[in-house]
Scaffold this motif. Sequence first.
Motif, short mmCIF file in Angstrom:
data_model
loop_
_atom_site.label_atom_id
_atom_site.label_comp_id
_atom_site.label_asym_id
_atom_site.label_seq_id
_atom_site.Cartn_x
_atom_site.Cartn_y
_atom_site.Cartn_z
N ILE A 121 0.84 -1.20 0.00
CA ILE A 121 0.00 0.00 0.00
C ILE A 121 0.87 1.25 0.00
O ILE A 121 0.62 2.20 -0.75
N ALA A 122 1.91 1.25 0.83
CA ALA A 122 2.79 2.42 0.92
C ALA A 122 3.45 2.73 -0.42
O ALA A 122 3.67 3.90 -0.76
N ALA A 123 3.74 1.70 -1.19
CA ALA A 123 4.41 1.88 -2.48
C ALA A 123 3.44 2.14 -3.62
O ALA A 123 3.88 2.50 -4.73
N ASN A 124 2.14 1.95 -3.38
CA ASN A 124 1.16 2.03 -4.47
C ASN A 124 -0.06 2.85 -4.14
O ASN A 124 -1.13 2.65 -4.72
N LEU A 125 0.07 3.81 -3.22
CA LEU A 125 -1.09 4.59 -2.83
C LEU A 125 -1.74 5.34 -3.99
O LEU A 125 -2.97 5.33 -4.12
N PRO A 126 -0.97 5.98 -4.89
CA PRO A 126 -1.63 6.66 -6.02
C PRO A 126 -2.47 5.71 -6.88
O PRO A 126 -3.55 6.07 -7.34
N ALA A 127 -1.96 4.49 -7.07
CA ALA A 127 -2.70 3.51 -7.87
C ALA A 127 -3.99 3.10 -7.17
O ALA A 127 -5.03 2.93 -7.82
N ILE A 128 -3.96 2.93 -5.86
CA ILE A 128 -5.15 2.55 -5.12
C ILE A 128 -6.21 3.65 -5.19
O ILE A 128 -7.39 3.39 -5.42
N LEU A 129 -5.76 4.91 -5.03
CA LEU A 129 -6.71 6.02 -5.09
C LEU A 129 -7.32 6.15 -6.49
O LEU A 129 -8.51 6.43 -6.63
N THR A 130 -6.51 5.94 -7.51
CA THR A 130 -7.01 6.03 -8.89
C THR A 130 -7.99 4.92 -9.19
O THR A 130 -9.06 5.14 -9.78
#
Length: 201
Positions: free
Chosen positions: A157-166
């Motif tokens: 999650i820490a490394a992929n937060l922008p992807a999760i939000l998108t």
Amino acid sequence: SVFYLAGKFNFELGIKTAFKNALGPSSEIQENIKNEEHRKKIANHEAGHAVIAHELGFKIEHLCTRYAAGAYGYVKMKYKDDTVRQNIVEAIAVTNGGPEIEKILYGERPFHGHFGKNNVYDDKIAFDMATKYAEHHPGEDHWVLLEEGRDLAREIIAANLPAILTLGEAAYQKTLISGKEIGDIIELARAKAINGPALSL
């Protein structure tokens, strides 16, 4: 919530019936479906599951954020060989994706109220996976498996937060997203994050 397909120990665990029973009366379900804030939380919750699954190489069939089969939302994907320890840790990480992204976005990991029931169910899936694996592998501690899975979820999650939000925004706008679309959305978000300001936890 997560629908696992296959798996030697049958980790689907009667998901449709169990989740429907946890949600409460149909009047409450209908009220929640109409609540925009609730729908956005569901979308982000499922995006947390999906991005972790994608990053760990699970084959995702689709992500759904409309009420179906007794669940507010779910990610349907193919399970890896559940006799392999690392696969169990990774599957536990996926189940932690929804509750952990809630904690980051909303400052809480609720266990009460209609949305908290989603997290209770995800925790039950993770606990049952760890327990069943430990039962078949002497010397394994299910609590250690659960902790490793949770830590892995937080790392991804820490490394992929922008992807999760998108992906969460896409899942809010479109209630059914295919596995291929999920991959495309994640890659697009990653490209934008590289070229734009970084988001941090």
